[in-house]
Design an enzyme around this catalytic site. Structure first.
Site, PDB file in Angstrom:
ATOM      1  CG  HIS A 279     -31.882  13.885  44.000  1.00  0.00           C
ATOM      2  ND1 HIS A 279     -30.639  13.370  44.285  1.00  0.00           N
ATOM      3  CD2 HIS A 279     -32.201  13.404  42.773  1.00  0.00           C
ATOM      4  CE1 HIS A 279     -30.225  12.601  43.278  1.00  0.00           C
ATOM      5  NE2 HIS A 279     -31.170  12.611  42.336  1.00  0.00           N
ATOM      6  CD  GLU A 280     -35.542  13.562  40.940  1.00  0.00           C
ATOM      7  OE1 GLU A 280     -35.175  13.916  39.797  1.00  0.00           O
ATOM      8  OE2 GLU A 280     -35.179  12.488  41.462  1.00  0.00           O
ATOM      9  CG  HIS A 283     -31.467  15.685  38.361  1.00  0.00           C
ATOM     10  ND1 HIS A 283     -30.276  15.301  37.805  1.00  0.00           N
ATOM     11  CD2 HIS A 283     -31.795  14.713  39.253  1.00  0.00           C
ATOM     12  CE1 HIS A 283     -29.899  14.132  38.344  1.00  0.00           C
ATOM     13  NE2 HIS A 283     -30.799  13.767  39.227  1.00  0.00           N
ATOM     14  CD  GLU A 309     -28.130  11.453  39.406  1.00  0.00           C
ATOM     15  OE1 GLU A 309     -28.331  11.897  40.559  1.00  0.00           O
ATOM     16  OE2 GLU A 309     -29.054  11.081  38.657  1.00  0.00           O
TER      17      GLU A 309
END
Lengths: 515, 515
Positions: A279-280, A283, A309
């Protein structure tokens, strides 16, 4: 070949106005980067006794930035540029720069410096209070900070102005042009599809077994595994780094050249750190993908929080929770925890990551229930800002909504209303996650259409083609285009929640054999 | 009882001029703290590809600070305060604040902003170049950066002005009022005693065995041991932290509330990290000892670099290389490396730390040869700044001086001229170490006179009485008093090199049985 296909955005060279604006923005972005570094440090390394003095430092920096953003010289320069910027001899990057500078100038000139400094000060204290409150399950000790934050955010909204509700003024900061009433419309089908699917899944009797994700996993090994997975995604450690913090996050100190992220390993459940890393990582590769021509400007980085996101959720869910991805990457997991995973197959692991079960913790939620977590927070923060919910009623309301939407209730505020860092700093961010899911599904659909052998390549361990496509179509442009325009450029269509509802339904009908 | 004995310094309350100056200083110190954080990060965590963008950020911050320091409003305020500040209704803290503000204002108004920004930019690039050059033993790649730094430092000296030599202008930044000719006078007896003692030691035939310091020591365990020793010294981790960097250092982001340090463990030689921890710990407890009333002012922290090094060297050598100290602390070393130290006694360990042997690396040098390392650097940097030494001749000159003073010669520039970080940022700091040794011996003499049972208490594991004495006599006052005044307040006498020459001679006559 790639370089020929990709349009690298750039600013007009030698134009006096653009040059002056760039010089001005460079200074602001340099100072902002130091502020981000202070936050990063606060979350990863800072000693606990330094909270108060750090609060002063952040407040001072915010004051200096506010002074820069409200300088009349900037206003005059922007007026001059706005008169000519739509001429064809200016580039999209020039126009994006002027637009973002104008947005910031407008917002800042509306906010008194004292308020900005006070917000920074409260934010630092509030973060520490949140950290302790969460640790000791003590909402009452956080409540005064939250009240203060709500009051300050309402003041902000009043200074900025709004057509319908105070909340819209805050929302606009994260998603330009977005309003609560538009969100209500966009979120309705999401809530509908989530609750319907959840009912069908619970009725199916099918159980997805995730016991293979449970066990004993050392924190160091989990961080090391996160590094391997991030490298696999194309995250560049020579312009990045990983640390541990109570709540995973990504931040940048000068995109695309210094973009770092954190994870928060759970010793007994490997899913947390693995999915947080991806997830990170989403980003982070987005930030690292900005054209280097955009460095030290507000255009380096994401187009909006929703756009941001969309990338974390695209990598985490559409890719990182697919069987094909784990066919290509599972060897790294097995290698990291050989004893645990020796007899476990990639397909078992991937399937386990898709177990649907109403849970209390947002960042560990499955794709079906995730947006319900967001909708709880969205409704509550909107009510707080609009004055319809008193702080002392918040934990009760939180628990009631969890019971209503997810059928479960937190046993403590630490795993309830205190779980997220967000409200220690402000409001209006949470909807970005669900917007991100909507954008993500739409981008994923376009991406798959490009590659008939998408799953085969992914299963062979190749993710580079995905990153390349995303970079060329989206990342390289940073914040030059606003979200709706960007979505049209990337996918050929304006944002449409149908992509997400179709994606979610077809994925989970297959996993749970709902026919 | 202590609180009654100790005078906690404070600023005059309610005085409009002092209040305005404090507000002004708070803002500057807050911004400076963010700059220190950027440096800390650069040395401990920053990805290597971020050097250029970080350089811009530091340059911008320096520019903003320079703007603050040269503001005419500050000049006017200081003029007004200087007319009244010697009245008895102002405190020593008020006078210190005005003096330090005036010093900075004067220096800053003499330096053009462009030069300050350029220095910050060059410093960031030069640090990276130094790191790589040291790693690859490649002086040639660092030489252009060093040339640029020399040129910029000469420009600085010319802007500031000087009576005798350019070098004096740089020196004054670290040790107010100091000149090269005074240093020459102070350093002469130090060089004399060092070379004489070294000859006598080499002639004695006595060997101090330090094999017990060699072996296999994991880096993690060494960092953990450093933590234990630092806690023992009274270093407060709730306002501090430890990290690893190529060159150990201490820095502060708002003394006394956030003071951190680094070590650089050597896997095969435990002395490096142990002595670095105590050395940096000395700096750190000095910073942490400033009265909290001085926070966010230039008075929080040390009185000068010489005063600062006096504390690092006091803790490292006078205390940390004494037998009594290790009788009290050795259990922690044994505990950390049980297998290695099980059969080794505290006295053996302490004696090993005092082996005198000419070596190439300054930070690992014994007390007898240490100042010769400094005198090499002092002579070379003075020559570079005064234009008497070309950069390309530097490695040769370095090696020649090592042969002359210490009788040995580096096999590579990495263990020669490239070993220290200092010249990647500027000149004039090195003499502080030897000044620190001089001050240290004088303070140590005063300290021992207070406690007839000094060694017994130390041997029992008690160091708190030392920290308490130093805090009350010295640390709590921060930079309120300039070094010479401070020395008189602490020791009752002005700085005198005799304390050091007596200390060194008597200590090493005993260890090497020179009679």
């Amino acid at each position: 070949m790639l370089e020929q296909e990709t349009m690298i955005p750039s600013f007009t060279n030698g134009d006096a106005g653009i040059t002056e604006l760039l010089d001005y923005m460079h200074e602001i972005e340099d100072l902002k980067a130091l502020g981000s570094l202070a936050e990063w440090d606060q979350n990863t390394e800072m000693p606990e006794g330094a909270g108060e003095v750090r609060g002063h430092q952040s407040a001072t920096l915010q004051g200096v930035l506010h002074e820069r953003w409200t300088n009349q010289r900037l206003g005059t320069l922007l007026n001059r540029l706005n008169e000519v910027i739509n001429r064809s001899d200016y580039t999209d990057a020039d126009r994006g720069l002027v637009r973002e500078a104008q947005r910031n100038y407008d917002r800042s000139t509306k906010l008194p410096r004292k308020l900005v400094e006070e917000m920074a000060r409260v934010q630092a204290g509030s973060f520490e209070a949140w950290r302790r409150a969460r640790q000791h399950n003590d909402f009452a000790s956080f409540a005064p900070w939250l009240s203060r934050t709500v009051a300050l955010q309402r003041e902000v909204a009043d200074h900025i102005g709004y057509a319908e509700s105070r909340y819209d003024a805050l929302l606009d900061l994260f998603e330009p042009g977005m309003t609560a009433s538009t969100l209500d419309t966009l979120f309705a089908p999401v809530r509908e599809v989530s609750t319907t699917l959840l009912r069908r899944i619970e009725a199916s009797g099918v159980i997805v077994d995730d016991t293979c994700l449970q066990g004993e996993f050392s924190e160091e090994q989990q961080v090391a595994l996160s590094e391997v997975l991030l490298r696999g995604m194309g995250y560049d450690f020579s312009h990045g780094g990983i640390a541990v913090s109570p709540h995973p996050f990504t931040t940048s100190f000068g995109s695309p050249f210094d973009v770092r992220l954190t994870v928060h390993p759970d010793k007994h459940f490997i899913q947390s750190s693995v999915m947080a890393a991806i997830h990170e990582g989403g980003h982070a590769v987005y930030e690292q993908g900005s054209a280097s021509t955009l460095v030290r400007t507000p255009l380096a980085g994401g187009a909006s929080m929703g756009a941001h996101e969309s990338q974390s959720r695209l990598w985490e869910n559409a890719i990182g929770r697919s069987e094909a991805y784990w066919q290509g990457q599972f060897a790294a997991v097995r290698q990291a925890f050989l004893q645990h995973f020796t007899a476990i197959e990639a397909t078992t692991f991937a399937r386990a990551l898709n177990r649907v079960k109403p849970s209390l913790i947002r960042i560990e939620a499955d794709e079906v229930t995730y947006n319900l977590h967001i909708i709880v927070r969205y409704e509550l923060e909107k009510a707080m800002i609009n004055g319809d919910l008193a702080i002392e009623s918040l934990p009760g309301q939180w628990n009631a909504k969890y019971r209503e939407y997810l059928g479960i209730e937190p046993g403590s505020d630490s795993e309830g209303v205190l779980q997220d860092i967000h409200w220690s700093s402000g409001f209006g961010y949470f909807p970005s996650y669900t917007l991100g899911n909507l954008y993500s599904a739409q981008i994923y659909s376009a991406l798959r259409q490009q590659y008939s052998n998408f799953d085969e390549r992914l299963a062979s361990g190749d993710t580079a083609f995905i990153l390349e496509w995303l970079r060329n179509k989206m990342y390289v442009f940073g914040a030059i285009y606003q979200p709706a325009t960007l979505m049209e450029r990337v996918t050929g269509e304006t944002p449409d929640p149908e992509f997400f509802t179709r994606y979610l339904t077809s994925k989970f009908e297959a996993i749970y054999q709902l026919h």
